[in-house]
Design an enzyme around this catalytic site. Sequence first.
Site, PDB file in Angstrom:
ATOM      1  N   ARG A   1      -0.600   0.839  16.552  1.00 23.04           N
ATOM      2  CA  ARG A   1      -1.035   1.993  15.774  1.00 23.04           C
ATOM      3  C   ARG A   1      -1.024   3.307  16.549  1.00 23.04           C
ATOM      4  O   ARG A   1      -0.618   4.341  16.012  1.00 23.04           O
ATOM      5  CB  ARG A   1      -2.433   1.744  15.186  1.00 23.04           C
ATOM      6  CG  ARG A   1      -2.510   0.580  14.200  1.00 23.04           C
ATOM      7  CD  ARG A   1      -1.384   0.614  13.223  1.00 23.04           C
ATOM      8  NE  ARG A   1      -1.477  -0.394  12.189  1.00 23.04           N
ATOM      9  CZ  ARG A   1      -0.459  -1.085  11.725  1.00 23.04           C
ATOM     10  NH1 ARG A   1       0.756  -0.888  12.229  1.00 23.04           N
ATOM     11  NH2 ARG A   1      -0.608  -1.971  10.770  1.00 23.04           N
TER      12      ARG A   1
ATOM     13  N   ASP B   1       0.825  -1.218   0.000  1.00 27.26           N
ATOM     14  CA  ASP B   1       0.000   0.000   0.000  1.00 27.26           C
ATOM     15  C   ASP B   1       0.853   1.259   0.000  1.00 27.26           C
ATOM     16  O   ASP B   1       0.693   2.127  -0.863  1.00 27.26           O
ATOM     17  CB  ASP B   1      -0.921   0.004   1.228  1.00 27.26           C
ATOM     18  CG  ASP B   1      -1.916  -1.148   1.216  1.00 27.26           C
ATOM     19  OD1 ASP B   1      -2.511  -1.389   0.164  1.00 27.26           O
ATOM     20  OD2 ASP B   1      -2.097  -1.783   2.261  1.00 27.26           O
TER      21      ASP B   1
ATOM     22  N   SER C   1      -1.810  -9.995   3.226  1.00 26.19           N
ATOM     23  CA  SER C   1      -1.693  -8.741   3.957  1.00 26.19           C
ATOM     24  C   SER C   1      -1.118  -9.074   5.326  1.00 26.19           C
ATOM     25  O   SER C   1      -1.721  -9.833   6.097  1.00 26.19           O
ATOM     26  CB  SER C   1      -3.063  -8.076   4.107  1.00 26.19           C
ATOM     27  OG  SER C   1      -2.959  -6.899   4.879  1.00 26.19           O
TER      28      SER C   1
END
Length: 406
Positions: A96, A16, A177
Site C-alpha cells: 500500500r 470496489d 475479497s
Amino acid sequence: MKQIKKAVLAYSGGLDTSIIIPWLKENYGCEVIAVSADVGQGDELEGLEQKALKTGASKLYILDLVDEFVNDYIIPTMKAGAVYEDGYLLGTSFARPIIAKKIVEIAKAEGADAIVHGCTGKGNDQVRFELTIKAFAPEMTIIAPWRIWDLKSRDDEIDYAEAHNIPLKINRETNYSKDKNLWHLSHEGLDLEDPGNEPDLESILEMGVTPEAAPDEPAYVTVDFDKGVPVAVNGEEMSATEVIRQLNVLGGANGVGIQDLVENRLVGMKSRGVYETPGGTILYRAHTVLETITLDKETLRVKTQLAQKYADLVYNGQWFTPLREALDAFVDKTQQTVTGTVRLKLYKGNVMNAGVWSPYSLYSESVATFGESDYNQKDSEGFINLFGLPIKVKATLDAQREDAVK
C-alpha cells in the site's frame, strides 16, 4: 458533496473500484483518472484500460512497480524479520505505501483536487493509503466512498454493478475479497468469516497446491544471500524479484506458505483470512537460518525484539516515518555479515533446514564438538560459581534466617 473537478482513483479493477468510477461521476460530476499499480499481480491487469475507460475514466495509468516494490519494501521487511502476529508476512501491508506514494505523484502532476480509494471503513488499508497521502500531500482531499455511500455490502456492490452494466470477474458465490501481488495472495469473506469453518483450500488456492496434493518426494532448494539480500537460487544468480518468482513456483508446487489466521486489525476488530505466501515463506526461513550462524547472541536478540515493532509499523501503515527509517539503519548494520548459502528441504507444506554455510559464520565446530578440542572444560566451574552467586547467597541467608527463628 465537496466540489471536485478532477479525482485520481487507486484502481485495481476489482469489485470496489469498478463501481467507484461511475459512482464518482454520478455524485461529484468530476473527471476520474484511474491509476493501477503493477506489483506482480499478473493477469489481473489484463483488460483494465478498456474496462476503466468504458466505465467512465478519462485515462488509466498502469505503473510498473515490481522491482521497486521488491527492492525497497519487501526485502527491507524480510531483512528485518518482520512478521505480524506470528504468521502474516505483510503481503498487502507493504504494497500500500508504494502504491499510494505513486498515486500522489500522479495526482500532483495532473493537478487533481482529490485522491480516491476503495478501502472499506472496517479495514487496515484505508489507514495505509491515507497515512501515505498525508506524508506526501497533506493538503490533498481524500474520498473514501465506503464511508459515504449507501451501499452496505458486497452484494449491494454487485447489484450496483449489474444495474450499471459493469463487467465483473466474480459472482456472488466466488465473491471473496482478495489481494494479490508478487509476494502473496489473500482471501477473506464468505465462508471464511466464520472461524469455525475449515477453508476449502482446493477451491481457493491459486499460487500452489494443498500439502496433501504436493509430491510424495521432498524437493531441495538453496538460496544465496549477500548482506541479507537474496542473490541466487540453486546456484543461479538472479535479481531479488526473480528469486521470489522462482521460490513461488517451488513453494507452491510443494504446498508451502499457506496460513489460516485470525488477526487483530488496527481498527480494533479481529478478522480471519487465508494467505498464500509460498516464496516468501521459503525466503524468510532461509534468511533466519543464515542469521543463526552469522549474528551474535545479543544482536540477534535485540533484532528479534525490534522485528515485532517493525511489523507493527508496516501493518499499521506507518512506513513513511522516522522510526521505520531508523530501524532500517539498524537492520542494515546487522546485515553486513549475513552472507552465505542456505539449503532447505520442502515437503508437503513443510520447510526444513538442510544445511547452512557462511564465510562469516560464528559457529566453531572445534569449540562446540563433543570430541577432543582445545576448550578447557574446567573454565566452566568459575563461570558457574559467579553466575550462580546470587542464588547461592540467597539460599545461604534464607537458611541462616530459618535457623535464627528456631
